[in-house]
Motif scaffolding. Structure first.
Motif, PDB file in Angstrom:
ATOM      1  N   ARG A  31      33.356 -16.107   9.272  1.00  3.74           N
ATOM      2  CA  ARG A  31      32.008 -15.584   9.044  1.00  3.74           C
ATOM      3  C   ARG A  31      31.223 -15.460  10.338  1.00  3.74           C
ATOM      4  N   GLU A  32      30.199 -14.607  10.267  1.00  2.12           N
ATOM      5  CA  GLU A  32      29.172 -14.529  11.294  1.00  2.12           C
ATOM      6  C   GLU A  32      27.840 -14.823  10.613  1.00  2.12           C
ATOM      7  N   VAL A  33      26.977 -15.549  11.331  1.00  5.09           N
ATOM      8  CA  VAL A  33      25.686 -15.942  10.776  1.00  5.09           C
ATOM      9  C   VAL A  33      24.586 -15.381  11.667  1.00  5.09           C
ATOM     10  N   TYR A  34      23.639 -14.672  11.029  1.00  6.32           N
ATOM     11  CA  TYR A  34      22.534 -14.041  11.743  1.00  6.32           C
ATOM     12  C   TYR A  34      21.203 -14.577  11.234  1.00  6.32           C
ATOM     13  N   ALA A  35      20.238 -14.613  12.128  1.00  2.00           N
ATOM     14  CA  ALA A  35      18.867 -14.871  11.706  1.00  2.00           C
ATOM     15  C   ALA A  35      18.429 -13.690  10.861  1.00  2.00           C
ATOM     16  N   CYS A  36      17.528 -13.918   9.945  1.00  6.95           N
ATOM     17  CA  CYS A  36      16.973 -12.842   9.138  1.00  6.95           C
ATOM     18  C   CYS A  36      15.710 -12.351   9.838  1.00  6.95           C
ATOM     19  N   ALA A  37      15.683 -11.069  10.188  1.00  7.99           N
ATOM     20  CA  ALA A  37      14.564 -10.511  10.941  1.00  7.99           C
ATOM     21  C   ALA A  37      13.279 -10.432  10.124  1.00  7.99           C
ATOM     22  N   ILE A  38      13.378 -10.416   8.795  1.00  8.46           N
ATOM     23  CA  ILE A  38      12.181 -10.269   7.984  1.00  8.46           C
ATOM     24  C   ILE A  38      11.719 -11.586   7.354  1.00  8.46           C
ATOM     25  N   ASN A  39      12.528 -12.640   7.482  1.00  7.30           N
ATOM     26  CA  ASN A  39      12.141 -13.958   6.962  1.00  7.30           C
ATOM     27  C   ASN A  39      12.780 -15.029   7.841  1.00  7.30           C
ATOM     28  N   PRO A  40      12.010 -15.677   8.695  1.00  3.65           N
ATOM     29  CA  PRO A  40      12.578 -16.657   9.625  1.00  3.65           C
ATOM     30  C   PRO A  40      13.132 -17.919   8.953  1.00  3.65           C
ATOM     31  N   ASP A  41      12.876 -18.086   7.657  1.00  2.00           N
ATOM     32  CA  ASP A  41      13.395 -19.253   6.932  1.00  2.00           C
ATOM     33  C   ASP A  41      14.776 -19.029   6.334  1.00  2.00           C
ATOM     34  N   ILE A  42      15.355 -17.848   6.583  1.00  6.13           N
ATOM     35  CA  ILE A  42      16.623 -17.451   5.965  1.00  6.13           C
ATOM     36  C   ILE A  42      17.641 -17.085   7.043  1.00  6.13           C
TER      37      ILE A  42
END
Length: 154
Positions: A31-42
């Protein structure tokens, strides 16, 4: 294989990816894990290997523990795509020295520090796609934390 390069290969899909996904936070076996650009809690977890099913397993584990006393040990799954290739999870922060617990439920089998983070001031496992054994185990065990080996890049 990179999610950004290998799966988002049209202009619309690249724009969608750039709008939704922030920085690459980590990558593992499948897997690759990315920050969510529209919700910093996800965070957004993408499966990169066929037949890996780590997202599906994490979702199923969360569904089993979310209404139990064990829930406090897991980063919550927010949602999963219909085929399981994309998973949304609450984002954790890197634990500071001394924040990881001395004892954890014995069902956790892969005690790499990179699998754990802090959420709302509590230590939680945020990578449990392949790190769980038997849910019937109610005991705790001494946590022997290991650091992952350094990644070699070619």
């Amino acid at each position: 294989m990179s999610v950004r390069e290998d799966f988002f290969d049209t202009s619309i899909s690249r724009d969608f990816f750039a709008s939704i996904c922030g920085d690459l936070l980590g990558e593992g076996f499948g897997r690759e894990v990315y920050a969510c650009a529209i919700n910093p809690d996800i965070v957004i977890k993408f499966e990169t290997r066929a037949r890996s099913f780590q997202n599906v397993l994490e979702h199923e584990v969360w569904e089993q523990v979310c209404h139990t006393a064990l829930a406090k040990w897991f980063a919550p799954v927010v949602d999963i795509s219909p085929c399981g290739t994309v998973l949304l999870m609450r984002r954790t922060m890197v634990p500071r020295p001394g924040e990881l617990p001395d004892k954890v439920p014995a069902l956790f089998t892969d005690m790499k520090t990179e699998n754990w983070g802090m959420l709302d001031g509590n230590p939680v496992c945020h990578d449990y796609g392949i790190t769980i054994s038997n849910f019937s185990i109610k005991k705790t065990r001494k946590a022997v934390w290991t650091k992952p080996p350094a990644k070699v890049r070619n």
